[in-house]
Scaffold this motif. Structure first.
Motif, short mmCIF file in Angstrom:
data_model
loop_
_atom_site.label_atom_id
_atom_site.label_comp_id
_atom_site.label_asym_id
_atom_site.label_seq_id
_atom_site.Cartn_x
_atom_site.Cartn_y
_atom_site.Cartn_z
N GLY A 151 0.82 -1.22 0.00
CA GLY A 151 0.00 0.00 0.00
C GLY A 151 0.84 1.26 0.00
O GLY A 151 1.76 1.41 0.82
N ALA A 152 0.53 2.18 -0.94
CA ALA A 152 1.27 3.45 -1.04
C ALA A 152 0.41 4.61 -0.54
O ALA A 152 0.31 5.65 -1.18
N GLY A 153 -0.24 4.40 0.61
CA GLY A 153 -0.96 5.50 1.28
C GLY A 153 -0.05 6.08 2.35
O GLY A 153 1.15 5.75 2.41
N ALA A 179 -1.89 -1.39 -5.09
CA ALA A 179 -2.91 -1.99 -5.95
C ALA A 179 -3.35 -1.07 -7.08
O ALA A 179 -3.63 -1.51 -8.19
N SER A 216 -5.49 9.72 0.84
CA SER A 216 -4.98 11.09 1.03
C SER A 216 -4.30 11.60 -0.24
O SER A 216 -3.40 12.43 -0.17
N GLY A 242 -12.19 14.88 -0.71
CA GLY A 242 -12.87 15.56 0.40
C GLY A 242 -11.87 16.42 1.15
O GLY A 242 -10.76 16.67 0.67
N HIS A 301 -9.01 17.44 3.62
CA HIS A 301 -7.90 16.78 4.31
C HIS A 301 -7.10 17.79 5.12
O HIS A 301 -6.19 18.44 4.61
N SER A 337 -2.00 7.28 10.78
CA SER A 337 -1.43 6.30 9.85
C SER A 337 0.06 6.56 9.65
O SER A 337 0.86 5.63 9.55
C1 LIG Z 1 -13.43 11.94 2.56
C2 LIG Z 1 -12.27 11.79 3.50
C3 LIG Z 1 -11.89 12.85 4.30
C4 LIG Z 1 -10.80 12.72 5.15
N1 LIG Z 1 -10.41 13.81 5.89
C5 LIG Z 1 -9.28 13.74 6.60
C6 LIG Z 1 -8.78 14.89 7.26
O1 LIG Z 1 -9.37 15.96 7.25
N2 LIG Z 1 -7.60 14.79 7.93
C7 LIG Z 1 -6.89 13.62 7.96
O2 LIG Z 1 -5.80 13.62 8.54
N3 LIG Z 1 -7.36 12.51 7.39
C8 LIG Z 1 -8.53 12.54 6.70
N4 LIG Z 1 -9.01 11.42 6.08
C9 LIG Z 1 -8.38 10.13 6.38
C10 LIG Z 1 -7.13 9.83 5.57
O3 LIG Z 1 -7.42 9.91 4.20
C11 LIG Z 1 -6.68 8.44 5.95
O4 LIG Z 1 -6.54 8.36 7.35
C12 LIG Z 1 -5.35 8.02 5.37
O5 LIG Z 1 -5.30 8.13 3.98
C13 LIG Z 1 -5.11 6.56 5.78
O6 LIG Z 1 -3.87 6.17 5.31
P1 LIG Z 1 -3.54 4.63 5.15
O7 LIG Z 1 -2.22 4.54 4.50
O8 LIG Z 1 -3.76 3.97 6.44
O9 LIG Z 1 -4.67 4.05 4.17
P2 LIG Z 1 -5.02 4.44 2.68
O10 LIG Z 1 -4.87 5.90 2.46
O11 LIG Z 1 -6.33 3.82 2.42
O12 LIG Z 1 -3.90 3.68 1.82
C14 LIG Z 1 -3.91 2.29 1.66
C15 LIG Z 1 -3.30 1.96 0.32
O13 LIG Z 1 -3.25 0.54 0.19
C16 LIG Z 1 -3.60 0.18 -1.13
N5 LIG Z 1 -4.07 -1.22 -1.14
C17 LIG Z 1 -5.24 -1.72 -0.70
N6 LIG Z 1 -5.29 -3.05 -0.88
C18 LIG Z 1 -4.11 -3.40 -1.44
C19 LIG Z 1 -3.56 -4.64 -1.88
N7 LIG Z 1 -4.23 -5.79 -1.79
N8 LIG Z 1 -2.31 -4.63 -2.43
C20 LIG Z 1 -1.60 -3.47 -2.55
N9 LIG Z 1 -2.09 -2.27 -2.15
C21 LIG Z 1 -3.32 -2.24 -1.60
C22 LIG Z 1 -4.69 1.18 -1.50
O14 LIG Z 1 -4.87 1.29 -2.89
C23 LIG Z 1 -4.14 2.46 -0.86
O15 LIG Z 1 -3.33 3.17 -1.75
C24 LIG Z 1 -10.10 11.50 5.24
C25 LIG Z 1 -10.50 10.43 4.44
C26 LIG Z 1 -11.56 10.57 3.58
C27 LIG Z 1 -11.95 9.41 2.71
#
Ligand SMILES: Cc1cc2nc3c(=O)[nH]c(=O)nc-3n(C[C@H](O)[C@H](O)[C@H](O)COP(=O)(O)OP(=O)(O)OC[C@H]3O[C@@H](n4cnc5c(N)ncnc54)[C@H](O)[C@@H]3O)c2cc1C
Length: 472
Positions: free
Chosen positions: A9-11, A33, A41, A54, A56, A432
């Motif tokens: 995952g590149a989040g 993915a 984000s 949305g 952030h 995260s």
């Molecule tokens: C509408 C909205 C508003 C938000 N507002 C805020 C805010 O105001 N402030 C704030 O700090 N946060 C906010 N957030 C939350 C923030 O976006 C998330 O907390 C953050 O992106 C989480 O990071 P993550 O790396 O845990 O997950 P994600 O960002 O979901 O990244 C996970 C990554 O894993 C990849 N992946 C999934 N399955 C697989 C697989 N099988 N193989 C390889 N890769 C895979 C995905 O494609 C994705 O790129 C908001 C979110 C949303 C949707």
């Protein structure tokens, strides 16, 4: 021995881990993915402007997280003055609440009702409030709960507040009593310590995704590899130790450690020999999706808020972001305004499978109901983005299921689940990022900081001092 780490995952979680590992000369390979960098984000170009998924807002008091932001964004950020309001019963309430504004918007009868129910709750509190409804009612009284919490929360989660675990309230609004809310309103929120009410925040000039785009560049410049469009399907486990991953196209990749930010439930499905009880617990966890409807309106003066929380039950959407009001660099000199309306849905809801035209018509109709655009307003463009598994649902009982899963995964060596859906935690970016950094540091320093605790510990929520809480 040199370590090789695979990151799924590149989040924010995955890339903050990969960045920290690269900085420490550890061989890192990221499997993403999608074709995007930044996960939920990410930022992207739309109709000649720049938008996020949305609103952030980035906020943290934790030095590790702020150092990460500073190192990567450097001076390319601006301070955004937060202006947000709540829309309820055809009225706008300033949020954070301001006393005169609240009083001006409510009838005398409603104000007395608020005070009556608040007093009643103080006299007869619920001892151990287990649900969101009881937790909030306990602090604010039934009337304020109904006006400011019930409708929005039920739109967001799609289940009654009486079925939502109090954990969610504890994470998000702990410590904010009616007294504090009113006191803050009197003071104009100066010196307000509460996390959800911060009124100025740092924002990268080219969108929140800048953090992750630049982290990815850093990783690649330091000999790391980032594979896009490479979903991970399964995890290779031998003798309770993680040995690598298998991608959807059948490629096997070995590593000393795997850090996973893919959905926790999919991770377990992709592992062999998971006990029935653990799979059963995983099957009980579920997520809520978000549909984002972007509209380009041919005007530059719609309203001043960064975003508006729409509590009113007569419309389906729950929040509207106005990207024109974040920073001028997003608009790139354009005169139009990009709005983004959020609708929330389960996989089985008809709105989740509705077509783009239906959704954009619905969004335009609802903006007119709220009188945020005129009947004759020109909408130049519409775009729909569907974000699956956005919100881990904290339904009553979820904690027991998660405990079963956490205990099981704690016994699988070299596999580190992190992130929002990756660890089934209602994370913001900061949580995260912290999980990613600490996961990497556990590998680098051979430590064992308990990552499951991030974003659950109330002390962390209040003071942002994670070190004292976690490294015991
Ligand atoms: C509408 C909205 C508003 C938000 N507002 C805020 C805010 O105001 N402030 C704030 O700090 N946060 C906010 N957030 C939350 C923030 O976006 C998330 O907390 C953050 O992106 C989480 O990071 P993550 O790396 O845990 O997950 P994600 O960002 O979901 O990244 C996970 C990554 O894993 C990849 N992946 C999934 N399955 C697989 C697989 N099988 N193989 C390889 N890769 C895979 C995905 O494609 C994705 O790129 C908001 C979110 C949303 C949707």
């Amino acid at each position: 021995m040199a370590k090789k780490v695979i990151v799924i995952g590149a989040g924010p979680a995955g890339l903050s881990a990969a960045y920290t590992l690269s900085k420490n000369d550890i061989d890192v390979e990221v499997f993403e993915a999608s074709s995007n960098i930044g996960g939920m984000s990410r930022s992207f170009d739309l109709w000649g402007q720049r938008v996020d998924l949305g609103p952030h807002r980035f906020f943290s008091k934790e030095p590790k997280i702020n150092n990460f932001f500073d190192e990567i964004v450097k001076d390319d950020y601006t301070l955004v003055n937060r202006l947000t309001r709540i829309y309820y019963k055809k009225r706008f309430f300033d949020y954070p609440l301001k006393l005169l504004n609240v009083l001006g918007n409510l009838s005398i009868a409603t104000i007395f009702s608020i005070l009556f129910y608040y007093g009643k709750q103080r006299l007869f509190p619920v001892r151990n409030p287990e649900t969101f409804e009881k937790w909030v009612t306990n602090r604010f009284g039934k009337k304020l709960y109904t006006i400011f919490f019930k409708y929005y929360t039920e739109k967001l989660w799609g289940i009654p507040c009486s079925k939502i675990d109090a954990d969610w309230a504890a994470q998000r609004i702990k410590g904010l009593s009616l007294f504090e809310a009113v006191w803050n309103a009197f003071k104009g929120n100066k010196g307000n310590k509460h996390k959800t009410l911060v009124d100025e925040f740092s924002y990268p000039k080219n969108g929140t995704g800048t953090l992750y785009e630049r982290s990815a560049i850093y990783v690649e410049e330091n000999d790391g590899v980032i594979h896009k469009n490479k979903p991970v399907q399964s995890i290779v486990i031998e003798n309770n130790q993680c040995k690598g991953i298998i991608t959807i196209d059948g490629e096997k990749h070995e590593a000393d450690y795997v850090i996973s930010s893919m959905p926790l439930t999919s991770l377990l499905k992709g592992m062999d020999s998971v006990p029935k009880a653990v799979l059963g617990a995983s099957n009980k966890l579920y997520f809520r999706n978000t549909i984002l409807v972007y509209l380009e309106i041919d005007r530059d003066d719609l309203f001043e808020d960064n975003w508006i929380y729409v509590h009113s039950p007569e419309v389906k959407h729950g929040r509207i972001t106005n990207f024109r009001n974040w920073c001028p660099s997003l608009n790139k000199g354009k005169k139009s305004t990009i709005l983004c309306l959020e609708f929330w849905a389960f996989d089985s809801d008809s709105i989740w499978s509705a077509d783009d035209k239906y959704l954009s018509d619905l969004a335009i109709r609802e903006l007119k109901v709220l009188k945020l655009i005129n009947e004759s307003e020109v909408v130049n463009n519409a775009k729909i983005v569907r974000v699956p598994k956005c919100y881990p649902v904290y339904e009553i009982g979820y904690r027991n299921h998660l405990d079963v899963i956490e205990n099981y995964l704690d016994n699988i060596e070299k596999l580190i689940p992190i992130g929002r859906y990756g660890a089934f935690k209602y994370n913001n970016q900061d949580h995260s990022i912290l999980m990613g950094i600490l996961a990497a540091e556990n590998i680098i320093n051979n430590t064992n900081v308990d990552l499951w605790k991030i974003n659950t510990d109330t002390e962390y929520q209040e003071d942002g001092d994670v070190k004292d809480v976690l490294i015991q």
